[in-house]
Design an enzyme around this catalytic site. Structure first.
Site, PDB file in Angstrom:
ATOM      1  CD  GLU A  98      -2.537   1.208   2.624  1.00 54.13           C
ATOM      2  OE1 GLU A  98      -3.707   1.598   2.631  1.00 54.13           O
ATOM      3  OE2 GLU A  98      -1.941   0.848   3.641  1.00 54.13           O
ATOM      4  CB  CYS A 119       2.265   7.507   3.448  1.00 59.95           C
ATOM      5  SG  CYS A 119       2.339   6.418   4.840  1.00 59.95           S
ATOM      6  CB  CYS A 126       4.734  -4.684  10.840  1.00 65.69           C
ATOM      7  SG  CYS A 126       6.017  -3.998  11.921  1.00 65.69           S
ATOM      8  CB  CYS A 130       2.633  -1.364  17.707  1.00 60.10           C
ATOM      9  SG  CYS A 130       4.406  -1.139  17.499  1.00 60.10           S
ATOM     10  CB  CYS A 133      -0.070  -0.719  14.499  1.00 62.36           C
ATOM     11  SG  CYS A 133       0.465  -0.595  12.787  1.00 62.36           S
ATOM     12  CB  CYS A 355      -0.373   4.894   6.926  1.00 62.58           C
ATOM     13  SG  CYS A 355       0.551   6.048   5.925  1.00 62.58           S
TER      14      CYS A 355
HETATM   15  N1  SAH Z   1       7.011   0.905  11.722  1.00 63.16           N
HETATM   16  C1  SAH Z   1       7.301   2.287  11.662  1.00 63.16           C
HETATM   17  C2  SAH Z   1       6.700   2.965  10.460  1.00 63.16           C
HETATM   18  C3  SAH Z   1       5.294   2.593  10.093  1.00 63.16           C
HETATM   19  S1  SAH Z   1       4.003   3.022  11.241  1.00 63.16           S
HETATM   20  C4  SAH Z   1       6.867   2.982  12.930  1.00 63.16           C
HETATM   21  O1  SAH Z   1       6.174   2.368  13.731  1.00 63.16           O
HETATM   22  O2  SAH Z   1       7.266   4.121  13.122  1.00 63.16           O
HETATM   23  C5  SAH Z   1       3.734   4.699  10.841  1.00 63.16           C
HETATM   24  C6  SAH Z   1       3.051   5.520  11.925  1.00 63.16           C
HETATM   25  O3  SAH Z   1       1.631   5.275  11.948  1.00 63.16           O
HETATM   26  C7  SAH Z   1       3.596   5.220  13.296  1.00 63.16           C
HETATM   27  O4  SAH Z   1       3.888   6.393  14.018  1.00 63.16           O
HETATM   28  C8  SAH Z   1       2.451   4.449  13.869  1.00 63.16           C
HETATM   29  O5  SAH Z   1       2.532   4.428  15.216  1.00 63.16           O
HETATM   30  C9  SAH Z   1       1.240   5.166  13.289  1.00 63.16           C
HETATM   31  N2  SAH Z   1      -0.030   4.437  13.444  1.00 63.16           N
HETATM   32  C10 SAH Z   1      -0.234   3.128  13.371  1.00 63.16           C
HETATM   33  N3  SAH Z   1      -1.533   2.826  13.613  1.00 63.16           N
HETATM   34  C11 SAH Z   1      -2.159   3.995  13.850  1.00 63.16           C
HETATM   35  C12 SAH Z   1      -3.506   4.360  14.179  1.00 63.16           C
HETATM   36  N4  SAH Z   1      -4.453   3.448  14.288  1.00 63.16           N
HETATM   37  N5  SAH Z   1      -3.803   5.674  14.369  1.00 63.16           N
HETATM   38  C13 SAH Z   1      -2.845   6.607  14.236  1.00 63.16           C
HETATM   39  N6  SAH Z   1      -1.569   6.326  13.920  1.00 63.16           N
HETATM   40  C14 SAH Z   1      -1.223   5.040  13.738  1.00 63.16           C
HETATM   41 FE1  SF4 Z   2       4.992  -2.227  12.908  1.00 65.04          FE
HETATM   42 FE2  SF4 Z   2       2.763  -0.787  13.158  1.00 65.04          FE
HETATM   43 FE3  SF4 Z   2       4.455  -1.009  15.207  1.00 65.04          FE
HETATM   44 FE4  SF4 Z   2       5.166   0.455  13.070  1.00 65.04          FE
HETATM   45  S1  SF4 Z   2       3.484   0.879  14.456  1.00 65.04           S
HETATM   46  S2  SF4 Z   2       6.441  -1.078  14.174  1.00 65.04           S
HETATM   47  S3  SF4 Z   2       4.161  -0.746  11.420  1.00 65.04           S
HETATM   48  S4  SF4 Z   2       3.289  -2.721  14.266  1.00 65.04           S
END
Ligand code: SAH
Ligand code: SF4
Length: 369
Positions: A98, A119, A126, A130, A133, A355
């Protein structure tokens, strides 16, 4: 450098430096053909070798037999809202990749002068899991190749090419590695893609307009500090104490704040660039005023800018965004400490949803088909 994808198709030329391209092409080829080829790939952004009209037919036929351009096919191009557009690519192994184009409207001017950010994704899924996410939900599938990352830049660049006048410049203002995946867990491919994005032979985008976002992989952050390309770093902090952070980010157990914060400090000192701390506000998880004070201390120590992101709901997950009053109270603490910060307001809802969530939907549709 590997540009291969998990298929039997010939290797993609995306990401090959002029020297590597020269070594790849038939040895009797005059040197200027390399520049012509790079011009077709990165400035004219054509989709097939057949469009490379100043190359001899023999070379075009050789390229068709021995090389490829784009590793993946465009599956879907979707106008998600008035400010975001999504591109979904499908790899031959059926992995979905994506990319999102975000047009931040600029005040008082028409949409054609909006700031454009892409983006991009660096992995399929991943591994870091987290808790909030969408990308982490289904686990890690594989790394993207450098070519698969570069293809995202070029496909989106083409979208804008169609809109704007016939400039050969790359029509995008910023590239952020904030799509699916953890970019620093796919280090070599991400660095190779950034090189093609930044190099004069490639898309020639200024390094300061490129941001890599990480959940905090300490050894790779230290390695990044020694990279010659001066791109920006964003740290996904999301918790200002170990106790809160490790509840939502399992990686914090491996690299807790006392190890992580010195590493990002080293990076920003070596690069001389302001770091960004990303902080998603999640109700009752990390939105207390105590967290705000701790975050302010961290930001001041690192001279970092804080990006507050009210949480976007992900289907199937219990987390919520705090109400406006709580968001404002949190932000006020940062303001009182004179920390530089931004908070994404309502329009940001679409932007953040951009994203990581489309792929999930498509996977779910596939599963129920
Ligand atoms: N893995 C890397 C980059 C991808 S995530 C990282 O974690 O930084 C990109 C951003 O989107 C991160 O800051 C992540 O925490 C945020 N993100 C993920 N899920 C989200 C959500 N549901 N609402 C808002 N931001 C989110
Ligand atoms: Fe992976 Fe999502 Fe955590 Fe970024 S925020 S490290 S994409 S699980």
């Amino acid at each position: 450098m590997s540009t291969s994808t998990p298929t039997d198709s010939p290797p993609s030329l995306l990401g090959l430096s002029p020297d590597n391209l020269k070594a790849f092409l038939p040895s009797d080829l005059p040197a200027f053909r390399v520049n012509q080829l790079l011009d077709w790939i990165y400035r004219k952004r054509v989709q097939s070798f057949d469009e490379m009209s100043n190359l001899p037919t023999t070379l075009i036929n050789w390229l068709k037999d021995n090389a490829s351009l784009f590793p993946n096919r465009v599956l879907l191009l979707k106008q998600a809202s008035d400010i975001t557009e999504k591109l979904l690519l499908e790899a031959p192994d059926r992995s979905l990749i994506e990319t999102v184009l975000i047009r931040y409207p600029q005040q008082g001017v028409g949409s054609e002068t909006s700031r454009k950010t892409i983006c991009v994704s660096s992995q399929v899924g991943c591994a870091y899991g987290c808790k909030f996410c969408a990308s982490g939900l289904a686990g890690w599938k594989r790394n993207l190749s450098a070519a698969e990352i570069i293809a995202q830049f070029i496909h989106v660049g083409r979208l804008e090419d169609r809109r704007s006048t016939a400039s050969k410049d790359f029509p995008i203002d910023n590239v952020v590695f904030m799509g699916m995946g953890e970019p620093l867990a796919n280090y070599d491919a991400v660095i190779a893609a950034i090189r093609a994005l930044n190099a004069p032979w490639g898309l020639h985008m200024g390094a300061r307009r490129i941001t890599v976002s990480t959940s905090g992989l300490v050894p790779q952050i230290l390695r990044l500090a020694d990279e010659p390309v001066q791109f920006r770093l964003a740290l996904s902090l999301h918790g200002a104490s170990n106790e809160v952070r490790e509840q939502i980010m399992p990686i914090n157990r491996k690299y807790p704040l006392e190890t992580l914060l010195p590493a990002v400090k080293t990076f920003s000192e070596k690069h001389g660039r302001m770091l960004t701390l990303e902080f998603i506000l999640i109700e009752e998880v990390n939105d207390s005023l105590e967290q705000a004070h701790l975050l302010a201390d961290i930001a001041r120590d690192l001279h970092a800018h804080v990006n507050l992101i009210p949480y976007n709901r992900v289907e199937g997950l219990p987390w919520k965004r705090p109400n406006n009053a709580r968001q404002t109270a949190f932000a006020k603490v940062l303001r009182d400490h004179r920390v530089s910060f931004t908070i994404r307001k309502e329009k940001g809802h679409d932007i953040d949803a951009a994203c990581g969530q489309l792929r999930l939907q498509t996977e779910q549709n596939r599963a129920s088909a």
